[in-house]
Design a protein around this motif. Structure first.
Motif, PDB file in Angstrom:
ATOM      1  N   GLY A 184       0.872  -1.266   0.065  1.00  0.00           N
ATOM      2  CA  GLY A 184       0.195  -0.004   0.046  1.00  0.00           C
ATOM      3  C   GLY A 184       0.891   1.361   0.262  1.00  0.00           C
ATOM      4  N   ILE A 185       0.363   2.318   0.127  1.00  0.00           N
ATOM      5  CA  ILE A 185       0.809   3.580   0.362  1.00  0.00           C
ATOM      6  C   ILE A 185       0.156   4.476   1.429  1.00  0.00           C
ATOM      7  CG2 ILE A 185       1.585   3.923  -2.195  1.00  0.00           C
ATOM      8  CD1 ILE A 185      -0.715   6.063  -2.578  1.00  0.00           C
ATOM      9  N   HIS A 186       0.979   5.301   1.966  1.00  0.00           N
ATOM     10  CA  HIS A 186       0.503   6.111   2.839  1.00  0.00           C
ATOM     11  C   HIS A 186      -0.518   7.319   2.793  1.00  0.00           C
ATOM     12  CE1 HIS A 186       2.878   3.602   5.684  1.00  0.00           C
ATOM     13  NE2 HIS A 186       2.293   3.906   6.857  1.00  0.00           N
ATOM     14  N   LEU A 187      -1.360   6.894   2.037  1.00  0.00           N
ATOM     15  CA  LEU A 187      -2.437   8.042   1.597  1.00  0.00           C
ATOM     16  C   LEU A 187      -3.916   7.289   2.188  1.00  0.00           C
ATOM     17  CD1 LEU A 187      -3.169  10.606   0.244  1.00  0.00           C
ATOM     18  CD2 LEU A 187      -3.683   9.260  -2.070  1.00  0.00           C
ATOM     19  N   HIS A 188      -4.592   8.499   3.003  1.00  0.00           N
ATOM     20  CA  HIS A 188      -5.822   7.824   3.649  1.00  0.00           C
ATOM     21  C   HIS A 188      -6.754   8.911   3.504  1.00  0.00           C
ATOM     22  CE1 HIS A 188      -8.325   5.738   6.640  1.00  0.00           C
ATOM     23  NE2 HIS A 188      -8.501   7.046   7.305  1.00  0.00           N
ATOM     24  N   ALA A 189      -7.953   8.496   2.803  1.00  0.00           N
ATOM     25  CA  ALA A 189      -9.094   9.377   2.656  1.00  0.00           C
ATOM     26  C   ALA A 189      -9.756   9.533   4.147  1.00  0.00           C
ATOM     27  CB  ALA A 189     -10.205   8.679   1.745  1.00  0.00           C
ATOM     28  N   ARG A 190      -9.297  10.476   4.600  1.00  0.00           N
ATOM     29  CA  ARG A 190      -9.812  10.734   6.171  1.00  0.00           C
ATOM     30  C   ARG A 190     -11.124  11.163   6.542  1.00  0.00           C
ATOM     31  NH1 ARG A 190      -8.714   9.406  11.520  1.00  0.00           N
ATOM     32  NH2 ARG A 190      -8.706  11.190  12.777  1.00  0.00           N
ATOM     33  N   LYS A 191     -11.532  12.426   5.848  1.00  0.00           N
ATOM     34  CA  LYS A 191     -12.834  12.856   6.338  1.00  0.00           C
ATOM     35  C   LYS A 191     -13.537  13.302   4.855  1.00  0.00           C
ATOM     36  CE  LYS A 191     -13.506  17.299   8.067  1.00  0.00           C
ATOM     37  NZ  LYS A 191     -13.504  18.079   9.140  1.00  0.00           N
ATOM     38  N   LEU A 192     -15.007  13.199   5.054  1.00  0.00           N
ATOM     39  CA  LEU A 192     -15.996  13.351   4.039  1.00  0.00           C
ATOM     40  C   LEU A 192     -17.345  14.256   4.429  1.00  0.00           C
ATOM     41  CD1 LEU A 192     -16.660  13.010   0.787  1.00  0.00           C
ATOM     42  CD2 LEU A 192     -17.747  11.167   1.357  1.00  0.00           C
ATOM     43  N   VAL A 193     -17.674  15.389   3.971  1.00  0.00           N
ATOM     44  CA  VAL A 193     -18.504  16.041   4.391  1.00  0.00           C
ATOM     45  C   VAL A 193     -19.554  16.393   3.031  1.00  0.00           C
ATOM     46  CG1 VAL A 193     -19.401  18.165   5.517  1.00  0.00           C
ATOM     47  CG2 VAL A 193     -17.237  17.078   6.197  1.00  0.00           C
ATOM     48  N   PHE A 194     -20.936  16.089   3.357  1.00  0.00           N
ATOM     49  CA  PHE A 194     -21.748  16.031   2.384  1.00  0.00           C
ATOM     50  C   PHE A 194     -23.120  16.059   2.851  1.00  0.00           C
ATOM     51  CE2 PHE A 194     -21.119  11.643   3.024  1.00  0.00           C
ATOM     52  CZ  PHE A 194     -22.334  10.975   2.814  1.00  0.00           C
ATOM     53  N   VAL A 195     -24.007  16.563   2.009  1.00  0.00           N
ATOM     54  CA  VAL A 195     -25.457  16.630   2.243  1.00  0.00           C
ATOM     55  C   VAL A 195     -26.198  15.016   1.922  1.00  0.00           C
ATOM     56  CG1 VAL A 195     -27.817  17.654   1.977  1.00  0.00           C
ATOM     57  CG2 VAL A 195     -25.690  19.045   2.328  1.00  0.00           C
ATOM     58  N   HIS A 196     -26.871  14.485   2.979  1.00  0.00           N
ATOM     59  CA  HIS A 196     -27.430  13.315   2.714  1.00  0.00           C
ATOM     60  C   HIS A 196     -28.267  13.338   1.509  1.00  0.00           C
ATOM     61  CE1 HIS A 196     -29.732   9.738   3.333  1.00  0.00           C
ATOM     62  NE2 HIS A 196     -28.881   9.125   3.891  1.00  0.00           N
ATOM     63  N   PRO A 197     -28.329  12.521   0.694  1.00  0.00           N
ATOM     64  CA  PRO A 197     -28.994  12.559  -0.681  1.00  0.00           C
ATOM     65  C   PRO A 197     -30.479  12.550  -0.467  1.00  0.00           C
ATOM     66  CG  PRO A 197     -28.221  10.418  -0.483  1.00  0.00           C
ATOM     67  CD  PRO A 197     -27.571  11.276   0.581  1.00  0.00           C
ATOM     68  N   VAL A 198     -31.007  11.964   0.493  1.00  0.00           N
ATOM     69  CA  VAL A 198     -32.517  11.851   0.762  1.00  0.00           C
ATOM     70  C   VAL A 198     -33.103  12.706   1.868  1.00  0.00           C
ATOM     71  CG1 VAL A 198     -34.452  10.328   1.121  1.00  0.00           C
ATOM     72  CG2 VAL A 198     -32.286   9.630  -0.117  1.00  0.00           C
ATOM     73  N   SER A 199     -32.221  12.504   3.192  1.00  0.00           N
ATOM     74  CA  SER A 199     -32.817  13.274   4.176  1.00  0.00           C
ATOM     75  C   SER A 199     -32.272  14.824   4.515  1.00  0.00           C
ATOM     76  CB  SER A 199     -32.193  12.574   5.784  1.00  0.00           C
ATOM     77  OG  SER A 199     -30.775  12.781   5.759  1.00  0.00           O
ATOM     78  N   LYS A 200     -31.348  15.056   3.383  1.00  0.00           N
ATOM     79  CA  LYS A 200     -30.852  16.375   3.358  1.00  0.00           C
ATOM     80  C   LYS A 200     -29.878  16.852   4.595  1.00  0.00           C
ATOM     81  CE  LYS A 200     -32.646  16.733  -0.781  1.00  0.00           C
ATOM     82  NZ  LYS A 200     -31.689  16.212  -1.969  1.00  0.00           N
TER      83      LYS A 200
END
Length: 218
Positions: A184-200
């Motif tokens: 592997g490599i030391h790259l990590h998808a740490r955080k994701l912020v988004f608006v829920h597709p249904v509940s908003k």
């Protein structure tokens, strides 16, 4: 499993997992998650699961799948319209010149060897790539960077960090001197912020880093 509801399911991907089937024929995460849903909810027949985005095989961290076609359409829109906030962590050996900076390059993809090369000026068939980084930890032999993406190009973080002389630990393809034992490599998808597709509602997901000496030192 980082998040699960009726519309989306979010996984913390491990090194070596592929998100979607490819020419290797290895079992992809999408199939593993389908089987999980089928068993957990006792679903007869084919289970719907939409792949919203991908992570490179040697990379770890957040991967989102859609459980309904409505959620898939909306999540695809969020990602293509850059309405998500993506934060990555990377480990590099060579300290970047600046403690924090914005990197802007033009990336040109080479399909033959599956790499992207970062150019300072636009070249034929290149695409604009932009990110911000900052050093968040100084370790014994390495530096930890936090990266916020403004565009989502092929191998973007790997190519851009390599272009400033700071390839990611383990990333032989982009100039690091040796591979990691797990490939592997030391790259990590740490955080994701988004608006829920249904509940908003606003969703913020944080993925724990893999259990190894360097990540644990942060």
């Amino acid at each position: 499993m980082l998040h699960e509801d009726n519309h989306i399911i979010v996984i913390n991907k491990r090194v070596g997992d592929i998100v979607q089937g490819d020419k290797t024929g290895d079992k992809p995460l999408s199939e593993v998650v389908k089987e999980y849903i089928k068993v957990k909810y006792n679903k007869p027949g084919e289970v719907f699961l939409g792949v919203v985005h991908r992570l490179d095989r040697p990379t770890t961290g957040i991967v989102v799948f859609a459980r309904t076609s409505k959620a898939l359409t909306r999540m695809n829109e969020l990602f293509s319209n850059r309405e998500t906030q993506k934060t990555y962590w990377a480990i590099v050996k060579n300290k970047p010149i600046n403690t924090e900076d914005k990197l802007v390059h033009f990336l040109k993809r080479n399909e033959k060897n599956n790499t992207s090369k970062a150019h300072l000026k636009e070249v034929t068939d290149s695409k604009l790539a932009s990110l911000d980084y900052k050093i968040i930890a100084t370790l014994q032999n390495y530096f930890a960077l936090e990266i916020n993406l403004h565009t989502g190009r092929h191998h973007q973080i790997r190519a851009q960090l390599s272009a400033i002389g700071s390839p990611i630990k383990g990333d032989l393809k982009y100039g690091f001197e040796r591979s990691n034992p797990d490939g592997g490599i030391h790259l990590h998808a740490r955080k994701l912020v988004f608006v829920h597709p249904v509940s908003k509602e606003n969703i913020e997901i944080v993925a724990p880093t893999p259990n190894d000496v360097i990540w644990n030192a942060i």
